[in-house]
Design a protein around this motif. Sequence first.
Motif, PDB file in Angstrom:
ATOM      1  N   THR A 111      -9.183  -1.648  -9.194  1.00 45.03           N
ATOM      2  CA  THR A 111      -7.867  -1.853  -8.578  1.00 45.03           C
ATOM      3  C   THR A 111      -6.935  -0.715  -8.992  1.00 45.03           C
ATOM      4  OG1 THR A 111      -8.228  -4.211  -8.921  1.00 45.03           O
ATOM      5  CG2 THR A 111      -6.042  -3.575  -8.191  1.00 45.03           C
ATOM      6  N   THR A 112      -6.079  -0.285  -8.049  1.00 49.44           N
ATOM      7  CA  THR A 112      -5.017   0.648  -8.426  1.00 49.44           C
ATOM      8  C   THR A 112      -3.705   0.191  -7.807  1.00 49.44           C
ATOM      9  OG1 THR A 112      -5.370   2.104  -6.516  1.00 49.44           O
ATOM     10  CG2 THR A 112      -6.562   2.665  -8.546  1.00 49.44           C
ATOM     11  N   ARG A 113      -2.641   0.674  -8.394  1.00 48.40           N
ATOM     12  CA  ARG A 113      -1.325   0.389  -7.846  1.00 48.40           C
ATOM     13  C   ARG A 113      -0.427   1.572  -8.204  1.00 48.40           C
ATOM     14  NH1 ARG A 113       2.453  -5.011  -7.485  1.00 48.40           N
ATOM     15  NH2 ARG A 113       3.726  -3.866  -6.006  1.00 48.40           N
ATOM     16  N   ARG A 169      -1.609   6.897 -10.431  1.00 50.68           N
ATOM     17  CA  ARG A 169      -1.742   5.477 -10.065  1.00 50.68           C
ATOM     18  C   ARG A 169      -2.135   4.674 -11.291  1.00 50.68           C
ATOM     19  NH1 ARG A 169      -5.286   7.246  -5.012  1.00 50.68           N
ATOM     20  NH2 ARG A 169      -3.604   7.935  -3.647  1.00 50.68           N
ATOM     21  N   ARG A 170      -1.631   3.470 -11.364  1.00 53.40           N
ATOM     22  CA  ARG A 170      -2.041   2.548 -12.428  1.00 53.40           C
ATOM     23  C   ARG A 170      -3.445   2.042 -12.055  1.00 53.40           C
ATOM     24  NH1 ARG A 170       2.776  -1.373 -11.217  1.00 53.40           N
ATOM     25  NH2 ARG A 170       2.033  -2.599 -12.982  1.00 53.40           N
ATOM     26  N   CYS A 171      -4.314   1.907 -13.056  1.00 56.07           N
ATOM     27  CA  CYS A 171      -5.703   1.529 -12.765  1.00 56.07           C
ATOM     28  C   CYS A 171      -6.113   0.290 -13.550  1.00 56.07           C
ATOM     29  CB  CYS A 171      -6.642   2.677 -13.157  1.00 56.07           C
ATOM     30  SG  CYS A 171      -6.342   4.179 -12.208  1.00 56.07           S
ATOM     31  N   GLY A 172      -7.012  -0.492 -12.989  1.00 54.09           N
ATOM     32  CA  GLY A 172      -7.491  -1.689 -13.685  1.00 54.09           C
ATOM     33  C   GLY A 172      -8.753  -2.228 -13.035  1.00 54.09           C
ATOM     34  N   TRP A 173      -9.226  -3.355 -13.555  1.00 52.49           N
ATOM     35  CA  TRP A 173     -10.475  -3.965 -13.081  1.00 52.49           C
ATOM     36  C   TRP A 173     -10.308  -4.567 -11.683  1.00 52.49           C
ATOM     37  CZ3 TRP A 173     -14.175  -2.168 -15.769  1.00 52.49           C
ATOM     38  CH2 TRP A 173     -14.109  -2.044 -17.160  1.00 52.49           C
ATOM     39  N   PHE A 174     -11.425  -4.781 -11.028  1.00 51.93           N
ATOM     40  CA  PHE A 174     -11.446  -5.458  -9.718  1.00 51.93           C
ATOM     41  C   PHE A 174     -10.929  -6.883  -9.906  1.00 51.93           C
ATOM     42  CE2 PHE A 174     -13.232  -7.859  -6.215  1.00 51.93           C
ATOM     43  CZ  PHE A 174     -13.072  -6.990  -5.147  1.00 51.93           C
TER      44      PHE A 174
END
Length: 428
Positions: free
Chosen positions: A271-273, A306-311
């Motif tokens: 995931t990114t935002r 971009r902010r990144c994280g797990w699905f």
Amino acid sequence: MPVFAVVGAQWGDEGKGKITDLLSEDAAMVIRYQGGTNAGHTVKVGGEIFKLHLIPSGILHPEVTCIMADGTLIDPTELAEEINFLRAKGVDCENLVISGNAHLILPYHRVLDGVTEDASGAASIGTTRRGIGPAYADKLLRIPRSLRAWDLLDRDVLRERVLAQLEVKNKLLTSVYGAEPMDAEAVLAEVEAAAGVVAKYVGDIRPLVRQALATDAFVLLEGAQGTFLDPDYGTYPHVTSSHPVSGGACLGTGIPPSALRRVLLVAKAYTTRVGRGAFPTELHDALGDAIRERGGEYGTTTGRPRRCGWFDAVIVRAAAELNGATEMAITKTDVLDTLDRIRICVGYRLGGEVLDYPPGNLDLLDSVEPVYEEMPGWKQDISGLRSYEDLPANCRAYLERVEELVGVKITLVSVGAERDATIVKSSG
Ligand code: IMP
């Protein structure tokens, strides 16, 4: 052939551009239905990489009619630049049609977006500062002499309306925001120069759309941004000002819901935002940074990291429901190639309960604690693979778990930026 919408499942940047480009090879028509210069997709022209914000990537296929529909916003300055660039590269853009009903982003909208964000300090949204909010606000306020693309066709009307609008906007800029007024002649000169390039593409899209529907042509509806940036269904107020969801595709194009046969939900393998707002699975550590670097996760429009994280299967499952997804594409799967362990968020812990759907009041997304499942990584470069069966077993297991949690079949798996770095997975 069906009317086929391509929508983002997360917070934008899911790789819809690449998928649309791929599908547009078979399409008769590609229509962008919402948003404006806040979007960005990369196209390769003559070996050169160019980031387009408005023109659909289908423009490189001269036989595909590329439409910017009524629900989009047209920034004439930006559009003229894109057209001039493409023309210089031998792409004549004769297959481009701009709906006269699309509203315009004018220079004062961009300035207003910036001063509003600056004045909001810690409460700012983190917009792309492309004038999106102010231009859609003018549309909905129905302010007198608000401008639509039709107005680019008549120099006298254009001049009169721009000057009338600017007078009001300058009052707002100076007395509310304490900013400098904008110079009317400079604004006019910019808009008139752009109109000179753009006007010939403005027209009535209805006969084209009617004809395509009547002949059952393959029509692709290209979404910008993602489901959770929708002002009604997203993490308000950290959202955009138009509707990226599949319902927005009907509104933005005038194509009735009954004509929409397929909805392809595009989700990134993580995931990114970009910009502010809730993000339950965000990684605030070196792993988040590593994913950003491997995935090249910097905004196409603003260059922001971009902010990144797990699905997050909870939000993607909700997106599948909101959009009526009939199939799903998973993109940037190769970015996870080097990880030992991969996590998937399967629920949210909130007030002693575990939720498998987001809370009704999405403000609470800031307070949920993700419940994770962990899977072994595949530790193999998959970017050169072209068949689903060749993917490492751990990669297939990850994709199949995603499929199961979201409840929608994966039909495409993207393993690299190139058009051919895509695996077509049978839906059986
Ligand atoms: P705006 O659309 O420029 O008003 O920005 C509103 C929010 O949507 C901000 O958080 C932006 O970062 C985000 N946003 C807008 N367009 C995109 C996009 O194409 N990709 C990802 N985020 C976007």
